[in-house]
Design a protein around this motif. Structure first.
Motif, PDB file in Angstrom:
ATOM      1  N   ILE A   1      -3.578  47.074 -23.342  1.00 18.81           N
ATOM      2  CA  ILE A   1      -3.391  47.326 -24.774  1.00 18.81           C
ATOM      3  C   ILE A   1      -1.917  47.101 -25.078  1.00 18.81           C
ATOM      4  O   ILE A   1      -1.053  47.732 -24.470  1.00 18.81           O
TER       5      ILE A   1
ATOM      6  N   VAL B   1      -5.783  43.617 -25.803  1.00 18.92           N
ATOM      7  CA  VAL B   1      -6.084  44.177 -27.114  1.00 18.92           C
ATOM      8  C   VAL B   1      -4.771  44.496 -27.822  1.00 18.92           C
ATOM      9  O   VAL B   1      -3.891  45.135 -27.246  1.00 18.92           O
TER      10      VAL B   1
ATOM     11  N   VAL C   1      -2.767  46.424 -30.750  1.00 22.60           N
ATOM     12  CA  VAL C   1      -2.757  47.509 -31.728  1.00 22.60           C
ATOM     13  C   VAL C   1      -1.386  47.530 -32.385  1.00 22.60           C
ATOM     14  O   VAL C   1      -0.441  46.888 -31.919  1.00 22.60           O
TER      15      VAL C   1
ATOM     16  N   GLY D   1      -7.246  45.384 -32.397  1.00 22.00           N
ATOM     17  CA  GLY D   1      -7.662  46.778 -32.300  1.00 22.00           C
ATOM     18  C   GLY D   1      -8.050  47.365 -33.643  1.00 22.00           C
ATOM     19  O   GLY D   1      -8.297  48.577 -33.728  1.00 22.00           O
TER      20      GLY D   1
ATOM     21  N   VAL E   1      -8.685  53.260 -28.711  1.00 24.37           N
ATOM     22  CA  VAL E   1      -8.887  51.971 -28.043  1.00 24.37           C
ATOM     23  C   VAL E   1      -8.973  52.173 -26.534  1.00 24.37           C
ATOM     24  O   VAL E   1      -9.855  51.619 -25.866  1.00 24.37           O
TER      25      VAL E   1
END
Length: 265
Positions: A126, A157, A159, A186, A194
């Motif tokens: 992330i 991902v 965010v 995200g 997440v």
């Protein structure tokens, strides 16, 4: 779930009030989800973050309105509640720990991602980026490093570092490049949501492609469904659709009697 900012032993502690109201809400409402009650708000658990180490109002829900607010009465915002479950409650303990979060900062060394791609147990990374999922336009090495991660079968991902709003990879050139190489948005989920969602999905034995697809699906109210923007969510309304007690406004005057009658307690 509740707690306090001041120990219960202190005469001015917020613990007793938080606990009593939490038990009251749990025993007299039918909200079918994990919630946080703190100070004067009932928040959806997977939408919440702790934002203060000092204030009594220490938790907030950046992209979702409270499920209930407390003043001289409890106002249940039932238009925001989830529908009752169709199946019995079940917990799943097979969570995959192979998830890591990396926060982008000025001067960040992109080589870190090349190191991560060789970690066999790592399933997903992330990346906390700026704004709507943006990064410095001159950092081509960052895009190359993330592409190498994806080629190594690691899910990436994106965010936002902003507490409110959502990720839109199509907003800027760098974001579009990230989308092109296979990074996943995200949406408006919190970092914690997440991470938990990835751990849950990989723990179910899903493939990388399946997790990629499921990540942007709303499973438990953790993200805003398509069609509702930041300022287009359902209007807060009081109804008795999911409440065991008919009124959606509950007076504290009846709290002791209702607690005594509650079969859940």
């Amino acid at each position: 779930v509740t707690g306090s900012m001041i120990p219960m032993a202190k005469g001015y502690s917020d613990a007793r009030r938080n606990l009593l109201i939490s038990v009251f809400i749990a025993g007299t409402s039918s909200i079918p989800e994990v919630c946080i009650f703190f100070h004067d708000k009932l928040l959806r658990g997977n939408r919440s973050k702790k934002i203060s180490t000092e204030a009594l109002d220490a938790f907030y829900s950046p992209n979702h309105a409270p499920l209930a607010t407390v003043g001289v009465s409890i106002q249940y915002h039932e238009a925001l509640h989830r529908m009752p479950p169709r199946k019995p409650f079940k917990t799943r303990l097979d969570m995959d720990p192979g998830i890591i979060a990396v926060r982008l900062i000025p001067g960040f060394d992109d080589q870190l991602f090349h190191i991560l791609k060789s970690v066999p147990s790592l399933k997903a990374v992330i990346v906390e980026m700026y704004g709507t999922g943006n990064a410095p336009s001159r950092k081509a090495a960052l895009v190359d490093a993330l592409k190498a991660l994806i080629n190594a079968d690691k899910l990436v991902v994106v965010v936002s570092q902003c507490p409110t709003g959502h990720v839109s990879l199509n907003a800027y050139a760098v974001g579009r490049k990230l989308a092109e190489i296979g990074c996943v948005s995200g949406e408006d989920m919190t970092l914690e949501a997440v991470a938990t969602k990835l751990s849950y999905l990989f723990g179910r034995g899903l493939t990388n492609a399946q997790v990629r697809m499921m990540l942007t699906e709303d499973l438990r109210g953790e993200l805003t469904q398509a069609g509702f923007g930041q300022h287009q969510r359902p209007q807060i309304a009081q109804t008795s659709a999911y409440s065991r007690s008919p009124p959606s406004t509950t007076s504290f005057a009846s709290l002791p009697a209702q607690m005594a009658r509650s079969s859940k307690l």
